[in-house]
Design an enzyme around this catalytic site. Structure first.
Site, PDB file in Angstrom:
ATOM      1  N   ARG A 107      25.624  35.281  53.078  1.00  0.00           N
ATOM      2  CA  ARG A 107      26.566  35.673  54.126  1.00  0.00           C
ATOM      3  C   ARG A 107      25.870  36.427  55.256  1.00  0.00           C
ATOM      4  O   ARG A 107      24.918  37.149  55.007  1.00  0.00           O
ATOM      5  CB  ARG A 107      27.637  36.583  53.528  1.00  0.00           C
ATOM      6  CG  ARG A 107      28.734  35.791  52.843  1.00  0.00           C
ATOM      7  CD  ARG A 107      28.757  36.064  51.376  1.00  0.00           C
ATOM      8  NE  ARG A 107      29.492  35.026  50.658  1.00  0.00           N
ATOM      9  CZ  ARG A 107      30.521  35.268  49.863  1.00  0.00           C
ATOM     10  NH1 ARG A 107      30.929  36.503  49.668  1.00  0.00           N
ATOM     11  NH2 ARG A 107      31.133  34.286  49.258  1.00  0.00           N
ATOM     12  N   SER A 145      42.506  44.146  49.072  1.00  0.00           N
ATOM     13  CA  SER A 145      41.284  43.665  48.416  1.00  0.00           C
ATOM     14  C   SER A 145      40.159  44.695  48.445  1.00  0.00           C
ATOM     15  O   SER A 145      40.013  45.441  49.422  1.00  0.00           O
ATOM     16  CB  SER A 145      40.831  42.399  49.144  1.00  0.00           C
ATOM     17  OG  SER A 145      39.489  42.114  48.864  1.00  0.00           O
ATOM     18  N   ARG A 202      29.542  42.892  41.350  1.00  0.00           N
ATOM     19  CA  ARG A 202      30.998  42.910  41.496  1.00  0.00           C
ATOM     20  C   ARG A 202      31.647  43.484  40.239  1.00  0.00           C
ATOM     21  O   ARG A 202      31.107  43.377  39.141  1.00  0.00           O
ATOM     22  CB  ARG A 202      31.541  41.484  41.697  1.00  0.00           C
ATOM     23  CG  ARG A 202      31.194  40.846  43.042  1.00  0.00           C
ATOM     24  CD  ARG A 202      31.940  41.476  44.185  1.00  0.00           C
ATOM     25  NE  ARG A 202      31.638  40.868  45.463  1.00  0.00           N
ATOM     26  CZ  ARG A 202      30.604  41.194  46.241  1.00  0.00           C
ATOM     27  NH1 ARG A 202      29.750  42.123  45.840  1.00  0.00           N
ATOM     28  NH2 ARG A 202      30.415  40.607  47.397  1.00  0.00           N
ATOM     29  N   HIS A 228      38.963  39.266  40.758  1.00  0.00           N
ATOM     30  CA  HIS A 228      39.582  38.866  39.493  1.00  0.00           C
ATOM     31  C   HIS A 228      39.526  37.351  39.379  1.00  0.00           C
ATOM     32  O   HIS A 228      39.826  36.633  40.309  1.00  0.00           O
ATOM     33  CB  HIS A 228      40.998  39.414  39.357  1.00  0.00           C
ATOM     34  CG  HIS A 228      41.807  39.314  40.601  1.00  0.00           C
ATOM     35  ND1 HIS A 228      41.578  40.104  41.702  1.00  0.00           N
ATOM     36  CD2 HIS A 228      42.834  38.502  40.928  1.00  0.00           C
ATOM     37  CE1 HIS A 228      42.440  39.783  42.650  1.00  0.00           C
ATOM     38  NE2 HIS A 228      43.210  38.801  42.211  1.00  0.00           N
ATOM     39  N   GLU A 283      37.304  43.977  49.082  1.00  0.00           N
ATOM     40  CA  GLU A 283      36.435  43.619  50.217  1.00  0.00           C
ATOM     41  C   GLU A 283      36.642  44.573  51.389  1.00  0.00           C
ATOM     42  O   GLU A 283      35.807  44.637  52.289  1.00  0.00           O
ATOM     43  CB  GLU A 283      36.697  42.172  50.662  1.00  0.00           C
ATOM     44  CG  GLU A 283      36.158  41.110  49.721  1.00  0.00           C
ATOM     45  CD  GLU A 283      34.630  41.034  49.649  1.00  0.00           C
ATOM     46  OE1 GLU A 283      33.971  41.069  50.704  1.00  0.00           O
ATOM     47  OE2 GLU A 283      34.105  40.957  48.529  1.00  0.00           O
ATOM     48  N   TYR A 308      37.268  38.328  56.770  1.00  0.00           N
ATOM     49  CA  TYR A 308      38.263  38.434  55.698  1.00  0.00           C
ATOM     50  C   TYR A 308      38.569  39.900  55.398  1.00  0.00           C
ATOM     51  O   TYR A 308      39.729  40.306  55.338  1.00  0.00           O
ATOM     52  CB  TYR A 308      37.729  37.725  54.440  1.00  0.00           C
ATOM     53  CG  TYR A 308      38.557  37.976  53.194  1.00  0.00           C
ATOM     54  CD1 TYR A 308      39.734  37.282  52.965  1.00  0.00           C
ATOM     55  CD2 TYR A 308      38.160  38.936  52.259  1.00  0.00           C
ATOM     56  CE1 TYR A 308      40.498  37.517  51.829  1.00  0.00           C
ATOM     57  CE2 TYR A 308      38.914  39.182  51.120  1.00  0.00           C
ATOM     58  CZ  TYR A 308      40.080  38.477  50.909  1.00  0.00           C
ATOM     59  OH  TYR A 308      40.835  38.718  49.795  1.00  0.00           O
ATOM     60  N   VAL A 345      31.803  32.377  43.228  1.00  0.00           N
ATOM     61  CA  VAL A 345      30.537  32.286  42.491  1.00  0.00           C
ATOM     62  C   VAL A 345      30.729  32.193  40.979  1.00  0.00           C
ATOM     63  O   VAL A 345      29.982  31.478  40.298  1.00  0.00           O
ATOM     64  CB  VAL A 345      29.581  33.439  42.884  1.00  0.00           C
ATOM     65  CG1 VAL A 345      29.967  34.767  42.229  1.00  0.00           C
ATOM     66  CG2 VAL A 345      28.154  33.078  42.562  1.00  0.00           C
ATOM     67  N   THR A 346      31.736  32.877  40.432  1.00  0.00           N
ATOM     68  CA  THR A 346      31.931  32.876  38.979  1.00  0.00           C
ATOM     69  C   THR A 346      32.239  31.472  38.466  1.00  0.00           C
ATOM     70  O   THR A 346      31.580  30.950  37.582  1.00  0.00           O
ATOM     71  CB  THR A 346      33.113  33.792  38.612  1.00  0.00           C
ATOM     72  OG1 THR A 346      34.230  33.410  39.418  1.00  0.00           O
ATOM     73  CG2 THR A 346      32.767  35.251  38.848  1.00  0.00           C
ATOM     74  N   ILE A 349      51.539  30.589  46.437  1.00  0.00           N
ATOM     75  CA  ILE A 349      51.973  30.162  45.099  1.00  0.00           C
ATOM     76  C   ILE A 349      51.005  29.169  44.449  1.00  0.00           C
ATOM     77  O   ILE A 349      50.928  29.094  43.220  1.00  0.00           O
ATOM     78  CB  ILE A 349      53.408  29.560  45.167  1.00  0.00           C
ATOM     79  CG1 ILE A 349      53.994  29.379  43.756  1.00  0.00           C
ATOM     80  CG2 ILE A 349      53.454  28.234  45.927  1.00  0.00           C
ATOM     81  CD1 ILE A 349      54.235  30.644  43.016  1.00  0.00           C
ATOM     82  N   ALA A 354      46.779  33.816  51.708  1.00  0.00           N
ATOM     83  CA  ALA A 354      45.696  34.238  52.606  1.00  0.00           C
ATOM     84  C   ALA A 354      44.616  33.172  52.657  1.00  0.00           C
ATOM     85  O   ALA A 354      44.517  32.335  51.763  1.00  0.00           O
ATOM     86  CB  ALA A 354      45.070  35.535  52.096  1.00  0.00           C
ATOM     87  N   GLY A 379      23.394  31.486  46.358  1.00  0.00           N
ATOM     88  CA  GLY A 379      22.846  32.338  47.420  1.00  0.00           C
ATOM     89  C   GLY A 379      22.247  33.608  46.849  1.00  0.00           C
ATOM     90  O   GLY A 379      21.375  33.557  45.976  1.00  0.00           O
TER      91      GLY A 379
HETATM   92  P1  GDP Z   1      33.749  37.684  47.096  1.00  0.00           P
HETATM   93  O1  GDP Z   1      33.334  38.961  46.431  1.00  0.00           O
HETATM   94  O2  GDP Z   1      35.213  37.641  47.421  1.00  0.00           O
HETATM   95  O3  GDP Z   1      32.918  37.329  48.263  1.00  0.00           O
HETATM   96  O4  GDP Z   1      33.590  36.554  45.946  1.00  0.00           O
HETATM   97  P2  GDP Z   1      32.542  35.353  45.766  1.00  0.00           P
HETATM   98  O5  GDP Z   1      32.689  34.897  44.357  1.00  0.00           O
HETATM   99  O6  GDP Z   1      32.703  34.334  46.837  1.00  0.00           O
HETATM  100  O7  GDP Z   1      31.113  36.034  45.959  1.00  0.00           O
HETATM  101  C1  GDP Z   1      30.674  37.080  45.145  1.00  0.00           C
HETATM  102  C2  GDP Z   1      29.224  37.379  45.423  1.00  0.00           C
HETATM  103  O8  GDP Z   1      28.427  36.294  44.977  1.00  0.00           O
HETATM  104  C3  GDP Z   1      28.872  37.577  46.898  1.00  0.00           C
HETATM  105  O9  GDP Z   1      28.022  38.694  47.007  1.00  0.00           O
HETATM  106  C4  GDP Z   1      28.117  36.314  47.266  1.00  0.00           C
HETATM  107  O10 GDP Z   1      27.150  36.493  48.300  1.00  0.00           O
HETATM  108  C5  GDP Z   1      27.418  36.017  45.944  1.00  0.00           C
HETATM  109  N1  GDP Z   1      26.971  34.627  45.815  1.00  0.00           N
HETATM  110  C6  GDP Z   1      25.729  34.189  45.517  1.00  0.00           C
HETATM  111  N2  GDP Z   1      25.647  32.865  45.502  1.00  0.00           N
HETATM  112  C7  GDP Z   1      26.893  32.411  45.799  1.00  0.00           C
HETATM  113  C8  GDP Z   1      27.449  31.105  45.938  1.00  0.00           C
HETATM  114  O11 GDP Z   1      26.786  30.079  45.785  1.00  0.00           O
HETATM  115  N3  GDP Z   1      28.777  31.036  46.220  1.00  0.00           N
HETATM  116  C9  GDP Z   1      29.556  32.158  46.383  1.00  0.00           C
HETATM  117  N4  GDP Z   1      30.852  32.040  46.643  1.00  0.00           N
HETATM  118  N5  GDP Z   1      29.042  33.391  46.280  1.00  0.00           N
HETATM  119  C10 GDP Z   1      27.738  33.521  45.994  1.00  0.00           C
END
Ligand code: GDP
Length: 331
Positions: free
Chosen positions: A281, A127, A219, A181, A129, A151, A191-192, A9, A80, A213
């Site tokens: 990753r 998901s 996506r 989303h 994923e 995950y 990352v967004t 929640i 989760a 990274g």
């Molecule tokens: P996910 O699709 O559930 O793993 O959502 P994330 O937003 O964590 O990551 C989306 C993609 O962004 C993945 O391919 C990550 O490797 C890439 N990415 C690149 N730089 C970053 C970073 O600094 N943080 C995160 N979270 N993801 C990153």
């Protein structure tokens, strides 16, 4: 008055779903661990109609007690360990909560009221994923799974056990295979939100750059507010089923940066972005792109918010929040 129980929640989706269901006249209960979740206060303020019940996805008897207490018509299992990167560091915890947690919730539903005249309906947050190293593009409900993280593996278990309880016990259990989303409520580790928040802070002179990274993965990003409606629609169907929920568009991290940087007034984001393998990753999901035709045809669902609108909403919200924070620190 219909009653809904939501796990997770305090997360992004739990908050949107609770608002959506309250708007539809539901009495909404959120499962909380009862200990100091820092977001609890926020969730209470945001949605005063929400009622909280104690329970933990790692403890079956607490889930049975929660379902008995609430007597829900619908259970939404959104709880989760949801951050892919963290799942590599805490794989066993992820398997326990993200994977076995689904089984425990299903057991609670089956034991308390899955079989009565008006059986409890169950939604599992599956998901994209699970597709991981994708076998075909776009991905549909029949695309084979090849998860690339603890995950993803845990979510595959959650998906299959949901299907199994539907087939074995006749539970009204549906699995929504949701592609990424996002929203202003997305955690800063994703990352967004990391990008929109950093660009807002760069714009305000609070920081100089952001460290990311892998910028080449792609996506299928939609708006979380649109996606919670799909969850609800699944539980309103006569028959339970599995549905892909996605926009059908895919964008790389670079493209996300293009749009966000332009909004902040920067033509070129390269001087603002550093890269560090720390954020990569051990195994990556390179590309996700969903085909939500089935949801469109059977549920009448389609996404409303475009990619550009989503990035703009997130950036503007971060800019506002960071501005307010700055102003309050001056006082
Ligand atoms: P996910 O699709 O559930 O793993 O959502 P994330 O937003 O964590 O990551 C989306 C993609 O962004 C993945 O391919 C990550 O490797 C890439 N990415 C690149 N730089 C970053 C970073 O600094 N943080 C995160 N979270 N993801 C990153």
């Amino acid at each position: 008055m219909k009653r809904a129980l939501i796990t997770g929640i305090t997360g992004q989706d739990g908050r949107y779903l609770a608002e959506f269901l309250v708007g539809r006249g539901y009495q909404v209960f959120g499962l909380v661990r009862g200990q100091n979740n820092p977001k609890l206060e926020l969730v209470r303020d945001e949605n005063p109609a929400l009622e909280l019940v104690e329970g933990d996805l790692t403890d079956l008897s607490s889930l049975i007690a929660a379902v008995e207490q609430v007597q829900p018509d619908e259970v939404y299992n959104l709880g989760a360990v949801s951050f892919v990167q963290l799942s590599f560091k805490q794989p066993e915890l992820t398997a326990d909560i993200t994977g076995l947690g689904v089984l425990r919730m299903l057991e609670a539903v089956r034991i308390v009221g899955g079989m009565q005249d008006n059986p409890i309906r169950f939604y599992q947050a599956s998901s994209s994923e699970m597709f991981g190293k994708v076998r075909e593009t776009p991905q549909t409900e029949t695309t084979p799974f090849h998860p690339r993280s603890p995950y993803g593996v845990a979510k595959v278990f959650g998906h299959h056990i949901t299907v199994n309880y539907r087939e074995a016990y006749g539970l009204h259990a549906s699995s929504g295979i949701l592609f990424n989303h996002e929203s202003p409520r997305r955690g800063l580790e994703f990352v967004t939100r990391k990008i929109t928040n950093a660009l807002a802070r760069i714009k305000l002179g609070i920081q100089d750059s952001v460290t990311l990274g892998n910028l080449d993965s792609a996506r299928d990003w939609g708006f979380a507010g649109d996606y919670v409606e799909a969850m609800w629609l699944m539980l309103q169907q006569d028959e339970p089923d599995d549905y892909v929920i996605a926009t059908g568009e895919t964008h790389t991290i670079r493209e996300f940066l293009d749009v966000a940087a332009r909004l902040a007034g920067y033509d070129d984001w390269k001087p603002l972005v550093q890269q560090d393998p720390r954020f990569e990753r051990p195994a990556e999901v390179d590309l996700l792109m969903g085909d939500a035709s089935k949801a469109r045809e059977k549920l009448g669902w389609k996404p409303r918010v475009s990619f550009e609108e989503l990035v703009a909403t997130m950036y503007r919200s971060d800019l506002r929040e960071e501005q307010l924070r700055m102003e309050s620190s001056w006082r």
